[in-house]
Design a protein around this motif. Structure first.
Motif, PDB file in Angstrom:
ATOM      1  N   ALA A 255       0.819  -1.217   0.000  1.00 11.02           N
ATOM      2  CA  ALA A 255       0.000   0.000   0.000  1.00 11.02           C
ATOM      3  C   ALA A 255       0.853   1.268   0.000  1.00 11.02           C
ATOM      4  N   ASP A 256       2.178   1.112  -0.112  1.00 11.75           N
ATOM      5  CA  ASP A 256       3.082   2.261  -0.035  1.00 11.75           C
ATOM      6  C   ASP A 256       3.907   2.385  -1.311  1.00 11.75           C
ATOM      7  N   TYR A 257       4.437   3.604  -1.525  1.00 11.48           N
ATOM      8  CA  TYR A 257       5.498   3.773  -2.516  1.00 11.48           C
ATOM      9  C   TYR A 257       6.778   3.239  -1.902  1.00 11.48           C
ATOM     10  N   ARG A 258       7.534   2.472  -2.687  1.00 11.96           N
ATOM     11  CA  ARG A 258       8.747   1.854  -2.178  1.00 11.96           C
ATOM     12  C   ARG A 258       9.873   2.012  -3.200  1.00 11.96           C
ATOM     13  N   LEU A 259      11.039   2.420  -2.710  1.00 11.08           N
ATOM     14  CA  LEU A 259      12.233   2.493  -3.545  1.00 11.08           C
ATOM     15  C   LEU A 259      13.161   1.363  -3.131  1.00 11.08           C
ATOM     16  N   THR A 260      13.396   0.443  -4.043  1.00  8.35           N
ATOM     17  CA  THR A 260      14.253  -0.703  -3.766  1.00  8.35           C
ATOM     18  C   THR A 260      15.361  -0.737  -4.817  1.00  8.35           C
TER      19      THR A 260
ATOM     20  N   ALA B 211      17.787   0.730  -9.479  1.00  5.99           N
ATOM     21  CA  ALA B 211      16.697   1.041  -8.549  1.00  5.99           C
ATOM     22  C   ALA B 211      15.348   0.716  -9.171  1.00  5.99           C
ATOM     23  N   GLU B 212      14.360   0.538  -8.304  1.00  7.90           N
ATOM     24  CA  GLU B 212      12.986   0.305  -8.733  1.00  7.90           C
ATOM     25  C   GLU B 212      12.053   1.092  -7.826  1.00  7.90           C
ATOM     26  N   LEU B 213      11.138   1.832  -8.434  1.00  9.69           N
ATOM     27  CA  LEU B 213      10.116   2.541  -7.675  1.00  9.69           C
ATOM     28  C   LEU B 213       8.793   1.812  -7.863  1.00  9.69           C
ATOM     29  N   HIS B 214       8.233   1.333  -6.762  1.00  9.73           N
ATOM     30  CA  HIS B 214       6.976   0.594  -6.795  1.00  9.73           C
ATOM     31  C   HIS B 214       5.856   1.476  -6.260  1.00  9.73           C
ATOM     32  N   ALA B 215       4.725   1.474  -6.952  1.00 11.09           N
ATOM     33  CA  ALA B 215       3.564   2.271  -6.553  1.00 11.09           C
ATOM     34  C   ALA B 215       2.486   1.353  -6.001  1.00 11.09           C
ATOM     35  N   PRO B 216       1.698   1.845  -5.046  1.00  6.19           N
ATOM     36  CA  PRO B 216       0.629   1.007  -4.481  1.00  6.19           C
ATOM     37  C   PRO B 216      -0.385   0.619  -5.547  1.00  6.19           C
ATOM     38  N   GLY B 217      -0.751  -0.652  -5.544  1.00  5.39           N
ATOM     39  CA  GLY B 217      -1.781  -1.130  -6.459  1.00  5.39           C
ATOM     40  C   GLY B 217      -1.303  -1.443  -7.848  1.00  5.39           C
ATOM     41  N   ILE B 218      -0.001  -1.300  -8.109  1.00  7.72           N
ATOM     42  CA  ILE B 218       0.547  -1.567  -9.437  1.00  7.72           C
ATOM     43  C   ILE B 218       1.611  -2.651  -9.296  1.00  7.72           C
ATOM     44  N   ALA B 219       1.472  -3.716 -10.029  1.00  2.76           N
ATOM     45  CA  ALA B 219       2.362  -4.870  -9.860  1.00  2.76           C
ATOM     46  C   ALA B 219       3.787  -4.565 -10.320  1.00  2.76           C
ATOM     47  N   ALA B 220       3.929  -4.017 -11.507  1.00  2.00           N
ATOM     48  CA  ALA B 220       5.260  -3.747 -12.047  1.00  2.00           C
ATOM     49  C   ALA B 220       5.781  -2.417 -11.517  1.00  2.00           C
ATOM     50  N   PRO B 221       7.100  -2.259 -11.386  1.00  2.00           N
ATOM     51  CA  PRO B 221       7.641  -0.961 -10.958  1.00  2.00           C
ATOM     52  C   PRO B 221       7.311   0.122 -11.975  1.00  2.00           C
ATOM     53  N   ILE B 222       7.063   1.340 -11.492  1.00  2.00           N
ATOM     54  CA  ILE B 222       6.714   2.436 -12.400  1.00  2.00           C
ATOM     55  C   ILE B 222       7.943   3.208 -12.852  1.00  2.00           C
ATOM     56  N   TRP B 223       9.112   2.888 -12.265  1.00  2.00           N
ATOM     57  CA  TRP B 223      10.350   3.579 -12.650  1.00  2.00           C
ATOM     58  C   TRP B 223      11.514   2.663 -12.322  1.00  2.00           C
ATOM     59  N   THR B 224      12.414   2.458 -13.285  1.00  3.95           N
ATOM     60  CA  THR B 224      13.551   1.551 -13.082  1.00  3.95           C
ATOM     61  C   THR B 224      14.848   2.216 -13.557  1.00  3.95           C
TER      62      THR B 224
ATOM     63  N   PRO C  91      -3.509   6.795 -17.008  1.00  9.67           N
ATOM     64  CA  PRO C  91      -3.187   5.696 -17.928  1.00  9.67           C
ATOM     65  C   PRO C  91      -1.736   5.281 -17.768  1.00  9.67           C
ATOM     66  N   ALA C  92      -1.489   3.996 -17.885  1.00  4.77           N
ATOM     67  CA  ALA C  92      -0.132   3.481 -17.700  1.00  4.77           C
ATOM     68  C   ALA C  92       0.853   4.147 -18.657  1.00  4.77           C
ATOM     69  N   ALA C  93       0.400   4.434 -19.879  1.00  7.66           N
ATOM     70  CA  ALA C  93       1.293   5.051 -20.864  1.00  7.66           C
ATOM     71  C   ALA C  93       1.691   6.460 -20.444  1.00  7.66           C
ATOM     72  N   ALA C  94       0.744   7.208 -19.849  1.00  5.63           N
ATOM     73  CA  ALA C  94       1.045   8.570 -19.397  1.00  5.63           C
ATOM     74  C   ALA C  94       2.044   8.544 -18.253  1.00  5.63           C
ATOM     75  N   LEU C  95       1.843   7.629 -17.307  1.00  6.47           N
ATOM     76  CA  LEU C  95       2.734   7.549 -16.160  1.00  6.47           C
ATOM     77  C   LEU C  95       4.124   7.081 -16.571  1.00  6.47           C
ATOM     78  N   ALA C  96       4.187   6.129 -17.502  1.00  7.98           N
ATOM     79  CA  ALA C  96       5.488   5.645 -17.970  1.00  7.98           C
ATOM     80  C   ALA C  96       6.261   6.756 -18.687  1.00  7.98           C
ATOM     81  N   ALA C  97       5.554   7.542 -19.507  1.00  7.94           N
ATOM     82  CA  ALA C  97       6.214   8.643 -20.212  1.00  7.94           C
ATOM     83  C   ALA C  97       6.696   9.701 -19.224  1.00  7.94           C
ATOM     84  N   TRP C  98       5.877   9.992 -18.215  1.00  3.77           N
ATOM     85  CA  TRP C  98       6.258  10.978 -17.211  1.00  3.77           C
ATOM     86  C   TRP C  98       7.482  10.489 -16.429  1.00  3.77           C
ATOM     87  N   ALA C  99       7.529   9.212 -16.091  1.00  2.00           N
ATOM     88  CA  ALA C  99       8.689   8.662 -15.384  1.00  2.00           C
ATOM     89  C   ALA C  99       9.948   8.796 -16.239  1.00  2.00           C
TER      90      ALA C  99
END
Length: 654
Positions: A240-245, A259-272, A309-317
Motif C-alpha cells: 500500500a506504499d510507494y517503495r524504492l528498492t 533502482a525500482e520505484l513501486h507504486a501502491p496497487g501496481i504490480a510492475a515498478p513504475i520507474w527503473t 493511464p499506464a502510458a502517461a505515467l510511464a512517459a512521465w517517469a
C-alpha cells in the motif's frame, strides 16, 4: 571565557553536558544525545539534524555538518582546532583539508542565508575555527533518537500546482542544462493539492560494494532537500506504499545503482533507473538526484486525476529520469512529454512542462519550424490554463514566450505569476531573480533569490545564481564559500568551475583563477585564458590587451561564444568586440543567461562607450529602464555612464 558578542560560558557548559553530550569525551559525538539550542534566530535540533526559524520551515543538514556546528557552538567562543574537529566529527579518521573546508563553507552559508548576520565562523590561520555569535539553550527537550520524523524530507505546508527549477545535483554541470536552467525553464509539480506521499527507502542489495557505501547512498536519499509534502522513510514498506528498492553493484569505472520505484496497487515498478557513479563522485549528489527523480515520478502519479493511464505515467517517469541526467537532452524530454500529454491530455504538469521546453527552443531559434513550435507551446499552455487557471506557471511560461526585446511585458507576466497561486517551491522568485539580473537590478535579484532560498533552502541552482550575482555586485568574498561548498558536493563540477573562474577573475582571486583555467573544457579557450589570467594577475594591461586578441576569433564562432569569452574581451580592453559578442549571444542564447556580463565590474570600461548605449537601445533595455523607473545598479556608481542621466531617478515602487 565569553566570545566577542558577550554570551556567557554558562550556555556553552550546558551544551557540553546536557543529556550526556561532552565535548571532551573521546570518540565521535552522538547527535541523538546533543541538546537543542538557539544560534541567533535559528533553532538547532541536533537529534533531528534540523535548523529552523520562526518564519522558515526546517532544513535538514548533513550529519557531519551538524556535528561540526554542535562542537563549535559548545566551545563557547573558544577556538576548536582542526585536529579536534577530526577527532569529534570524523572519529579520528584521516580526512583531507577539503572535507573540513566544505563543512565550514556550508555553515557560513547557513549563517548568511538564515542567520541574518547574527553569527559567523572565524578561521584562525593554522590553528582552527571558532563560532562568534549568541548561543542559548532551548527549554523543550529534543527527541532522544531519530524517530520517523527525523527521516522525513523537509516538507512545505503547501504543495499546489507548481513548477520547480530543475534541481538535479548530479546534472548541474552540463552546459546545455545550465543554459536551460538560466533561461528559466521550470519543471512542474501537480496542478492541484494532493495528499502526503510516503516513500519507503528499503535496504539495497549489494554486489561487490561495501555496506558503508550503500548505507551512505541510502542516507543521502533520506536526507535530500526535497521540500514538498513528501516523506522519505527508512524501512520496508507494504504493497500500500510507494517503495524504492534496488541494488548497488561494482562496475569497472565505479558503482552502478539499479533502482525500482513501486507504486501502491501496481504490480510492475513504475520507474527503473540505472545510475552509474564514478569512483570519486559524492554520494550526497547522487542521493539527491534519485530523491528528486522519485519525487517527480510520485507527484506526477498523485496529481489528479488518479489513476492515470499506464502510458502517461510511464512517459512521465521517463521525463523525470531524463531531467535528472547530466547528459540531458531537450529533444528526448520533449518526446516523453508529448507522449504523456497524448496519453492523458488532462495531465497539467506534463502540458505546462512541454510548453516551457518548447519556449526554450524558440528562444534559442531552435528547430527548423519555430512557428510550429510556438503554436504547439501555446496549445499546451492553453489546455493547462483551462484545467487550472490560477496556476502561476502559466504566466511564467508566457514570460518565456514573450519576445526577447520586450522586457516590460515579461516583467508584467512575472508579476502576474506572483499574484497567482504560489507554487510552494518559490519558482516565481527564481524567475523574478533571473529577470532582475537580466535588466541590471542586481541588489533586487539578490533579494528575490533570498526569498526563494527561504522557501527552498539549499537549492543548488539558486545558490549558484546567487554566488554569481554577488560577484557581479562586487561581493566575491561572500560568494566564495558558496563556490567551495558546491564544488565539494556536486558530482559534475563543469558548470560550477566555469562560473567560478569568471567570478575569481572578477574578484581578483588569482590563485583560484589559475587553478580553474586548467579545467576549461574548450581547448582553444583554455589555451587563450592562461596568458590572459597571467597578465591580469600581474597588472600588465598591455600584455592583457595582447592576450585578449586571441578571443576575437573565438567569440565569432557561435560554438565557443560564451559568457567567459565575452568577459575575456572586456577584461582585456577589447570593448567594442565585447559589446558585439554580448549582443550576438543575447540574440542566440536568450535574455536570462546572456545579459549578466553587461553588469559585471569587468564590463565597466565598455559601458562608457557610445556603442554600449546603442546596444541597450537596440535590444530594448533602455526603453525598459526608462518606462519602469528602475535604472540598472551601475547608474549609482561614481562614474556612471552618460546614458544614466537620461533615465532619471529610480522609482520607489514597481
Amino acid at each position: 571565557m565569553a566570545n566577542s558578542l558577550g554570551h556567557s560560558t554558562g550556555v556553552a557548559i550546558a551544551l557540553r553536558h546536557k543529556r550526556g553530550y561532552a565535548v571532551n569525551e573521546p570518540g565521535q559525538i552522538d547527535l541523538a544525545r546533543a541538546a537543542p539550542f538557539r544560534l541567533g534566530p535559528i533553532k538547532v535540533e541536533p537529534a533531528l539534524r534540523q535548523v529552523s526559524t520562526t518564519t522558515v520551515s526546517a532544513e535538514t543538514l548533513e550529519p557531519r555538518v551538524m556535528q561540526v556546528l554542535v562542537v563549535l557552538a559548545a566551545a563557547g567562543g573558544d577556538i576548536v582546532s582542526r585536529d579536534e574537529l577530526i577527532r569529534q566529527c570524523w572519529d579520528g579518521r584521516i580526512v583531507g583539508e577539503d572535507s573540513i573546508s566544505r563543512v565550514i563553507a556550508r555553515l557560513r552559508r547557513l549563517a548568511d542565508e538564515r542567520g541574518d548576520g547574527s553569527f559567523r565562523i572565524e578561521t584562525i590561520a593554522k590553528v582552527g575555527y571558532r563560532l562568534i555569535g549568541p548561543v542559548s539553550p532551548v527549554d523543550s527537550p529534543a527527541p532522544r533518537g531519530l524517530a520517523s520524523a527525523a527521516v522525513v524530507v523537509a516538507a512545505n505546508a503547501q504543495r499546489s500546482s507548481s513548477a520547480v527549477w530543475r534541481r538535479s545535483s548530479a546534472g548541474a554541470g552540463a552546459a546545455a542544462l545550465a543554459a536551460l536552467l538560466a533561461l528559466g525553464v521550470w519543471w512542474l509539480r501537480p496542478a492541484q493539492p494532493v495528499p502526503v506521499a510516503a516513500l519507503y527507502v528499503e535496504p539495497f542489495a549489494i554486489s561487490g560494494v561495501s555496506a558503508d557505501t550503500v548505507e551512505t547512498l541510502r542516507s543521502a536519499i533520506l536526507t535530500a532537500n526535497v521540500p514538498a509534502k513528501f516523506q522519505a522513510i527508512a524501512g520496508r514498506g507494504s504493497a500500500a506504499d510507494y517503495r524504492l528498492t534496488g541494488r548497488m553493484a561494482q562496475s569497472p569505472d565505479g558503482v552502478t545503482v539499479f533502482a525500482e520505484l513501486h507504486a501502491p496497487g501496481i504490480a510492475a515498478p513504475i520507474w527503473t533507473p540505472q545510475v552509474r557513479i564514478a569512483g570519486n563522485a559524492p554520494m550526497v549528489g547522487i542521493g539527491s538526484q534519485l530523491a528528486l527523480a522519485a519525487r517527480c515520478v510520485i507527484e506526477g502519479a498523485e496529481e489528479p486525476p488518479v489513476p492515470k493511464p499506464a502510458a502517461a505515467l510511464a512517459a512521465w517517469a521517463s521525463y523525470c529520469e531524463g531531467n535528472n541526467k547530466s547528459n540531458w537532452d531537450a529533444d528526448e524530454l520533449v518526446d516523453t512529454l508529448r507522449a504523456a500529454t497524448k496519453a492523458d491530455p488532462r495531465f497539467v504538469s506534463a502540458q505546462v512542462t512541454l510548453a516551457s521546453i518548447l519556449a526554450y527552443h524558440i528562444m534559442h531559434n531552435g528547430g527548423s519550424d519555430p512557428d510550429r513550435l510556438r503554436d504547439e507551446a501555446m496549445q499546451a499552455q492553453a489546455v493547462a490554463q483551462k484545467l487550472d487557471p490560477d496556476n502561476s506557471n502559466i504566466y511564467l511560461t508566457q514570460a518565456m514566450l514573450t519576445p526577447l526585446h520586450d522586457f516590460t511585458s515579461r516583467q508584467a507576466q512575472i508579476a502576474r505569476a506572483l499574484r497567482a497561486r504560489p507554487t510552494g517551491w518559490g519558482d516565481e522568485w527564481n524567475v523574478q531573480g533571473y529577470f532582475l539580473v537580466s535588466v541590471g537590478r542586481l541588489q533586487d535579484a539578490l533579494d528575490a533569490y533570498k526569498r526563494n532560498l527561504a522557501i527552498l533552502p539549499g537549492n543548488p541552482i539558486i545558490t549558484m545564481a546567487r554566488a554569481e550575482t554577488l560577484t557581479m555586485a562586487g561581493r566575491y568574498r561572500q560568494a566564495y564559500p558558496i563556490f567551495v561548498d558546491d564544488a565539494a558536493t556536486k558530482p559534475d563540477r563543469t558548470r560550477i568551475d566555469r562560473i567560478w573562474l569568471t567570478a575569481a577573475i572578477t574578484g581578483g582571486d588569482w590563485a583560484m583563477a589559475r587553478r580553474l583555467v586548467t579545467a576549461v573544457p574548450d581547448d582553444q579557450v583554455r589555451a587563450a585564458m592562461g596568458p590572459l589570467v597571467a597578465a591580469l594577475a600581474s597588472g600588465d594591461m598591455r600584455a592583457a590587451h595582447a592576450a585578449g586578441a586571441a578571443f576575437e576569433p573565438i567569440a565569432k564562432d557561435s560554438a565557443s561564444l560564451s559568457a567567459l569569452t565575452v568577459m575575456a574581451l572586456a577584461w582585456s580592453g577589447h570593448d567594442l568586440a565585447a559589446i558585439d559578442a554580448a549582443e550576438r549571444r543575447f540574440r542566440t542564447v536568450g535574455y536570462n543567461n546572456s545579459l549578466g556580463s553587461l553588469y559585471s565590474p569587468g564590463f565597466a570600461s565598455a559601458r562608457q562607450t557610445p556603442a554600449f548605449a546603442a546596444l541597450v537601445h537596440r535590444i530594448g533595455l533602455f526603453e525598459y529602464w526608462q518606462s519602469s523607473g528602475h535604472p540598472p545598479d551601475f547608474c549609482t556608481a561614481a562614474q556612471a555612464p552618460a546614458l544614466c542621466a537620461q533615465l532619471g531617478r529610480r522609482r520607489t515602487a514597481g
